[in-house]
Scaffold this active site. Structure first.
Site, PDB file in Angstrom:
ATOM      1  N   GLY A 254       5.320 -10.311 -21.602  1.00  0.00           N
ATOM      2  CA  GLY A 254       5.949  -9.083 -21.096  1.00  0.00           C
ATOM      3  C   GLY A 254       5.165  -8.525 -19.917  1.00  0.00           C
ATOM      4  O   GLY A 254       5.714  -7.923 -19.004  1.00  0.00           O
TER       5      GLY A 254
ATOM      6  N   SER B 114      -4.152  -8.691 -22.313  1.00  0.00           N
ATOM      7  CA  SER B 114      -3.517  -7.834 -21.288  1.00  0.00           C
ATOM      8  C   SER B 114      -2.521  -6.886 -21.947  1.00  0.00           C
ATOM      9  O   SER B 114      -2.133  -7.094 -23.092  1.00  0.00           O
ATOM     10  CB  SER B 114      -2.765  -8.720 -20.280  1.00  0.00           C
ATOM     11  OG  SER B 114      -3.599  -9.770 -19.846  1.00  0.00           O
ATOM     12  N   GLY B 115      -2.136  -5.868 -21.211  1.00  0.00           N
ATOM     13  CA  GLY B 115      -1.119  -4.936 -21.700  1.00  0.00           C
ATOM     14  C   GLY B 115      -1.695  -3.554 -21.966  1.00  0.00           C
ATOM     15  O   GLY B 115      -2.754  -3.200 -21.457  1.00  0.00           O
TER      16      GLY B 115
ATOM     17  N   GLU C 162      -3.681 -15.771 -20.928  1.00  0.00           N
ATOM     18  CA  GLU C 162      -3.728 -15.337 -22.334  1.00  0.00           C
ATOM     19  C   GLU C 162      -3.762 -16.541 -23.267  1.00  0.00           C
ATOM     20  O   GLU C 162      -4.503 -16.575 -24.238  1.00  0.00           O
ATOM     21  CB  GLU C 162      -2.527 -14.449 -22.650  1.00  0.00           C
ATOM     22  CG  GLU C 162      -2.612 -13.080 -22.021  1.00  0.00           C
ATOM     23  CD  GLU C 162      -1.344 -12.259 -22.217  1.00  0.00           C
ATOM     24  OE1 GLU C 162      -0.281 -12.853 -22.514  1.00  0.00           O
ATOM     25  OE2 GLU C 162      -1.425 -11.036 -22.078  1.00  0.00           O
TER      26      GLU C 162
HETATM   27  O1  DER Z   1       2.140  -9.852 -21.807  1.00  0.00           O
HETATM   28  C1  DER Z   1       1.628  -9.887 -22.952  1.00  0.00           C
HETATM   29  O2  DER Z   1       1.724 -10.855 -23.719  1.00  0.00           O
HETATM   30  C2  DER Z   1       0.914  -8.662 -23.413  1.00  0.00           C
HETATM   31  O3  DER Z   1       0.085  -8.951 -24.465  1.00  0.00           O
HETATM   32  C3  DER Z   1       1.900  -7.583 -23.649  1.00  0.00           C
HETATM   33  O4  DER Z   1       3.203  -8.013 -23.717  1.00  0.00           O
HETATM   34  C4  DER Z   1       1.635  -6.663 -24.793  1.00  0.00           C
HETATM   35  O5  DER Z   1       1.887  -5.465 -24.209  1.00  0.00           O
HETATM   36  P1  DER Z   1       1.748  -4.061 -24.909  1.00  0.00           P
HETATM   37  O6  DER Z   1       0.465  -4.082 -25.700  1.00  0.00           O
HETATM   38  O7  DER Z   1       1.676  -3.132 -23.733  1.00  0.00           O
HETATM   39  O8  DER Z   1       2.975  -3.904 -25.743  1.00  0.00           O
END
Ligand code: DER
Length: 253
Positions: free
Chosen positions: A102, A30-31, A109
């Site tokens: 985050g 995710s992200g 995950e």
């Molecule tokens: O939530 C998480 O662990 C995601 O992997 C994330 O924090 C990573 O986000 P980004 O690739 O938008 O920095």
């Protein structure tokens, strides 16, 4: 921007070095960085037989919008490990321990990361620190709503000065809900010691002297009733990697 091109470069490198087009199952995290991973996979392979396991609603939409085939984690046949899982992180330390969550997707995950033979963390230069919680200040924790006040109180006893319930004010009034309909509590701690720090006498790492080692704090938080999952992914020598290897042995036994 410099950050976006760094994310893209990290993603292209990760796919070039760790994506095998003959894979059968691939985990997708995710992200925002993962968006570039999916782009790179699309241009590396047109194999329609690869099944992609997402790590939440956003990840699943990313897989579907890319024209890839999603499969839900709970329909994976017993004995099947993912060939590889790609995901981002909020911070990564010298032992490849990660802070994750985050994006509030840490539970699925971790499920997917542990089910993969190889977990590839895709993180640009901003995420790399000697110790976790150097730049990213809090440990994200997924908590049952009924238990959140009790977990906040217990986190204070573990030494977190101000654990906070993650609320969104712009998108919605009130606490954020995860894809499991749980809450996220963000707990600030001092930078977490690595195992080497403890060996070097930088602190006991068990909370008794105010210092915590990565695996110790993760275990202590996981032990709190009401906590579903903690946003600490222990690195290659850590407990999560060992769990994944053990799972690989039992599933493929
Ligand atoms: O939530 C998480 O662990 C995601 O992997 C994330 O924090 C990573 O986000 P980004 O690739 O938008 O920095």
């Amino acid at each position: 921007s410099a950050v976006e091109s760094a994310k893209r470069a990290a993603a292209q490198r990760a796919v070039r070095d760790h994506f095998d087009p003959s894979s059968t199952h691939v985990g997708i995290g995710s992200g925002t960085t993962i968006v570039y991973v999916v782009e790179a996979i699309k241009s590396a392979s047109t194999n329609p037989n690869i099944l992609f396991v997402p790590t939440g609603y956003q990840s699943r939409q990313l897989v579907i919008n890319a024209g890839l085939t999603p499969i839900s984690f709970d329909t994976l046949p017993d004995g099947v490990m993912l060939d590889v899982a790609f995901d981002g992180a909020d911070e990564v330390d010298a032992d490849l321990n990660c802070i994750k969550g985050g994006g509030a997707c840490l539970f699925q995950e971790k499920l997917v990361a542990e089910r993969a033979r190889k977990f590839v963390c895709v993180a640009d230069y901003r995420k790399r620190q000697d110790r976790l919680l150097t730049n990213w200040p809090t440990i994200p924790i997924e908590v049952a709503p009924l238990a959140q006040r009790k977990v906040v109180a217990a986190l204070k006893l573990l030494g977190s000065p101000s654990p906070s319930l993650r609320t969104t004010l712009l998108e919605k009034s009130g606490p954020l809900k995860t894809d499991q309909d749980f809450f996220i509590v963000d707990a600030p701690f001092e930078p977490l010691l690595t195992a080497k720090d403890v060996e070097a006498g930088k602190g006991k790492g068990d909370g008794t002297d105010g210092t915590w080692e990565v695996n110790a704090i993760s275990k202590a938080i996981k032990g709190l009733t009401g906590v579903l999952e903690v946003g600490i992914f222990a690195g290659q020598n850590g407990v999560d990697a060992q769990k994944s290897q053990a799972q690989d042995k039992t599933l493929s036994a």
